[in-house]
Design a protein around this motif. Structure first.
Motif, PDB file in Angstrom:
ATOM      1  N   ASP A   1       0.811  -1.225   0.000  1.00 19.28           N
ATOM      2  CA  ASP A   1       0.000   0.000   0.000  1.00 19.28           C
ATOM      3  C   ASP A   1       0.845   1.276   0.000  1.00 19.28           C
ATOM      4  O   ASP A   1       0.326   2.366   0.211  1.00 19.28           O
ATOM      5  N   ILE A   2       2.131   1.148  -0.270  1.00 17.66           N
ATOM      6  CA  ILE A   2       3.005   2.323  -0.290  1.00 17.66           C
ATOM      7  C   ILE A   2       2.615   3.230  -1.463  1.00 17.66           C
ATOM      8  O   ILE A   2       2.275   2.742  -2.540  1.00 17.66           O
ATOM      9  N   PRO A   3       2.640   4.553  -1.267  1.00 15.76           N
ATOM     10  CA  PRO A   3       2.312   5.452  -2.382  1.00 15.76           C
ATOM     11  C   PRO A   3       3.420   5.438  -3.433  1.00 15.76           C
ATOM     12  O   PRO A   3       4.512   4.932  -3.195  1.00 15.76           O
TER      13      PRO A   3
ATOM     14  N   PRO B   1      12.003   5.413   8.527  1.00 18.18           N
ATOM     15  CA  PRO B   1      11.056   5.646   9.624  1.00 18.18           C
ATOM     16  C   PRO B   1      11.611   6.467  10.781  1.00 18.18           C
ATOM     17  O   PRO B   1      10.868   7.063  11.538  1.00 18.18           O
TER      18      PRO B   1
ATOM     19  N   PRO C   1       6.940  11.670  -2.223  1.00 13.30           N
ATOM     20  CA  PRO C   1       5.958  11.981  -1.179  1.00 13.30           C
ATOM     21  C   PRO C   1       6.472  11.647   0.221  1.00 13.30           C
ATOM     22  O   PRO C   1       7.239  10.697   0.404  1.00 13.30           O
ATOM     23  N   ASP C   2       6.029  12.403   1.208  1.00 14.18           N
ATOM     24  CA  ASP C   2       6.431  12.168   2.599  1.00 14.18           C
ATOM     25  C   ASP C   2       6.126  10.742   3.047  1.00 14.18           C
ATOM     26  O   ASP C   2       6.929  10.129   3.745  1.00 14.18           O
ATOM     27  N   LYS C   3       4.969  10.208   2.656  1.00 11.62           N
ATOM     28  CA  LYS C   3       4.592   8.856   3.085  1.00 11.62           C
ATOM     29  C   LYS C   3       5.576   7.815   2.573  1.00 11.62           C
ATOM     30  O   LYS C   3       5.875   6.845   3.261  1.00 11.62           O
ATOM     31  N   PHE C   4       6.087   8.009   1.364  1.00 19.79           N
ATOM     32  CA  PHE C   4       7.071   7.078   0.819  1.00 19.79           C
ATOM     33  C   PHE C   4       8.376   7.187   1.600  1.00 19.79           C
ATOM     34  O   PHE C   4       8.973   6.200   1.990  1.00 19.79           O
ATOM     35  N   ARG C   5       8.811   8.411   1.860  1.00 20.06           N
ATOM     36  CA  ARG C   5      10.033   8.635   2.639  1.00 20.06           C
ATOM     37  C   ARG C   5       9.908   8.031   4.029  1.00 20.06           C
ATOM     38  O   ARG C   5      10.862   7.459   4.550  1.00 20.06           O
ATOM     39  N   ASP C   6       8.735   8.180   4.641  1.00 22.38           N
ATOM     40  CA  ASP C   6       8.524   7.648   5.990  1.00 22.38           C
ATOM     41  C   ASP C   6       8.687   6.131   6.039  1.00 22.38           C
ATOM     42  O   ASP C   6       9.173   5.580   7.018  1.00 22.38           O
ATOM     43  N   VAL C   7       8.286   5.439   4.973  1.00 18.82           N
ATOM     44  CA  VAL C   7       8.429   3.982   4.924  1.00 18.82           C
ATOM     45  C   VAL C   7       9.900   3.607   4.794  1.00 18.82           C
ATOM     46  O   VAL C   7      10.399   2.698   5.452  1.00 18.82           O
TER      47      VAL C   7
END
Length: 67
Positions: free
Chosen positions: A36-38, A65, A56-62
């Motif tokens: 479910d990663i963007p 972390p 995207p921030d969400k991708f970087r966060d994965v």
């Protein structure tokens, strides 16, 4: 991007993010990224062409972390 490569500003970068998407799909398939990663690279558009690309921030966060 075009100016960095010495191209005219009207040149398109069609297919620029395809290799990134292909790699991301492979990493998901191998279980190294969650399904479910963007998208790893997104296009920021004006009405007629891409003006920049962003992670995207969400991708970087994965991937990072801990920041």
């Amino acid at each position: 991007m075009c100016s960095l490569a010495g191209h005219e500003p009207t040149r398109t970068l069609k297919g620029f993010i395809r290799p990134v998407r292909r790699l991301q799909k492979r990493l998901v398939y191998e279980g190294l990224l969650p399904p479910d990663i963007p998208d790893a690279l997104i296009t920021i558009d004006n009405p007629s062409f891409a003006i920049r690309f962003e992670v995207p921030d969400k991708f970087r966060d994965v991937l990072c972390p801990d920041g």
